[in-house]
Design an enzyme around this catalytic site. Structure first.
Site, PDB file in Angstrom:
ATOM      1  CB  SER A 181      -0.952  -0.031   1.213  1.00  0.00           C
ATOM      2  OG  SER A 181      -1.842   1.048   1.176  1.00  0.00           O
ATOM      3  CG  HIS A 207      -4.249  -0.951  -0.622  1.00  0.00           C
ATOM      4  ND1 HIS A 207      -3.925  -0.941   0.722  1.00  0.00           N
ATOM      5  CD2 HIS A 207      -4.802  -2.175  -0.850  1.00  0.00           C
ATOM      6  CE1 HIS A 207      -4.269  -2.091   1.276  1.00  0.00           C
ATOM      7  NE2 HIS A 207      -4.805  -2.853   0.339  1.00  0.00           N
ATOM      8  CG  ASP A 303      -5.731  -5.654   2.691  1.00  0.00           C
ATOM      9  OD1 ASP A 303      -6.297  -6.733   2.946  1.00  0.00           O
ATOM     10  OD2 ASP A 303      -5.635  -5.179   1.548  1.00  0.00           O
TER      11      ASP A 303
END
Length: 359
Positions: A181, A207, A303
């Site tokens: 991310s 992401h 995540d």
């Protein structure tokens, strides 16, 4: 301690809405809102902000040129506020490569309503950006309402069932799954070009908003020996191919006989993200088991932590990026805390390790 923010955008509406929205957060201080980088530089001589929210296309000096000046003079977390256009996506990726840490997208129309609707997300982006380690960003590039309970965080169960332990792995072909991310665009631009054309198929979740991932994949493809493309359902994950999850969609890996294929699908946010690393990792745990290598890299939040544990339990080799080389040591730390990580490595060592694996 509050986070000080400077907004730089030639749209009076965007400046007004962002200023009001960010000022409403008790831990954020808006130092000012400038219509272009020239005004911004004057303000920054008085006090340098902790975070800058920066438009790309502005008069007198464009945002990318200003960003590069900032990174040369005093590296500072910069969030790019970009339009949802193909041109905007390409320039924004250049900005991420130059050291920006995050993207906020804005439509061409109804910007006020859009920004107000995304208020919580934008406030959190500023908080996250303030935690970024800019020394790491520069090194990789060169080689109340806000405190209300968060929205329910769904798990990968909403997309596919957990591994049963009864799966049959009908091939010895290897596969690599990568999740990242904040800081991940720079990390991937460092890592993927190191991979030879003989490496196993690679599935990546970064992401990133929709409309940006296709341009990101094209950019990586120009840099890499492996073929890099935005994933589509039915794409084969074979040696020398890397698939990037489309923004706004989940990427799963499934079996088609003895082959691995991509399955791109809609679905709710998982671990507050779509695409979700947890979804990718679970799917790889199910279809590849011990034939997989899982890598979790720089990023905020958790995540991928559960999915990496599932990959680990299925027999995969699991690796987390170390704190020193991460822009934000969030996702790797959570994966380690969940007990799913076999090895912790620097970004450089991860690249070397993956480059030595043959498909």
């Amino acid at each position: 301690m509050s986070v000080s923010v400077l907004i730089v955008d030639d749209s009076a509406v965007v400046r007004e809405v962002l200023s009001q929205m960010l000022s409403s957060a008790p831990d954020i201080e808006v130092l000012g809102a400038a219509p272009d980088p020239i005004f911004a530089m004057t303000r920054m001589k008085q006090r340098w902000p902790d975070v800058i929210v920066l438009d790309i296309e502005m008069p007198r000096m464009d945002g990318l040129t200003f960003l590069r000046k900032i990174m040369d003079e005093r590296p500072t977390p910069v969030i790019i506020c970009s339009s949802l256009t193909e041109k905007g996506a390409r320039i924004t990726l250049d900005a991420l490569a130059a050291g920006a840490v995050a993207i906020i997208t804005k439509p061409a129309l109804n910007q006020r309503a859009f920004l107000l609707e995304a208020a919580k997300e934008l406030v959190q982006e500023v908080r996250d950006a303030a935690r970024a380690k800019m020394g790491v960003v520069k090194r990789i590039s060169q080689g109340a309402a806000e405190h209300a309970p968060p929205a329910p965080k769904l798990t990968a169960d909403v997309v596919l069932e957990a591994p049963s332990g009864l799966e049959k792995y009908r091939t010895t072909e290897k596969i690599i799954a990568i999740g990242t991310s904040t800081g991940g665009t720079q990390a991937l631009e460092y890592l993927l070009p190191k991979l030879p054309a003989t490496c196993p198929g690679v599935a990546v979740v970064q992401h990133m908003p929709e409309k940006f991932t296709a341009s990101f994949a094209e950019r990586l493809n120009r840099l890499c020996r492996v073929e890099v493309k935005e994933a589509q359902t039915g794409d084969r994950l074979i040696s020398g191919v890397a698939l990037i999850a489309p923004g706004g969609k989940h990427l799963l890996v499934k079996r088609n006989g003895a082959q691995y294929v991509a399955d791109v699908k809609d679905g709710p946010l998982v671990s507050r993200h779509r695409p979700s690393v947890d979804v990718l990792f679970r799917s790889v745990a199910v279809c590849a088991g011990g034939n997989a290598i899982g890598v979790i890299m720089t990023g905020m939040g958790d995540d991928g932590a559960r999915g990496m544990r599932e990959m680990h339990d299925a027999g995969a080799r699991t690796v987390a990026q170390d704190e020193e080389s991460c822009v934000v040591f969030g996702m790797p730390a959570e994966a380690i805390n969940h007990g799913g990580v076999d090895e912790v490595m620097s970004l450089e060592r991860i690249a070397h390790m993956l480059a030595g694996i043959r498909g």
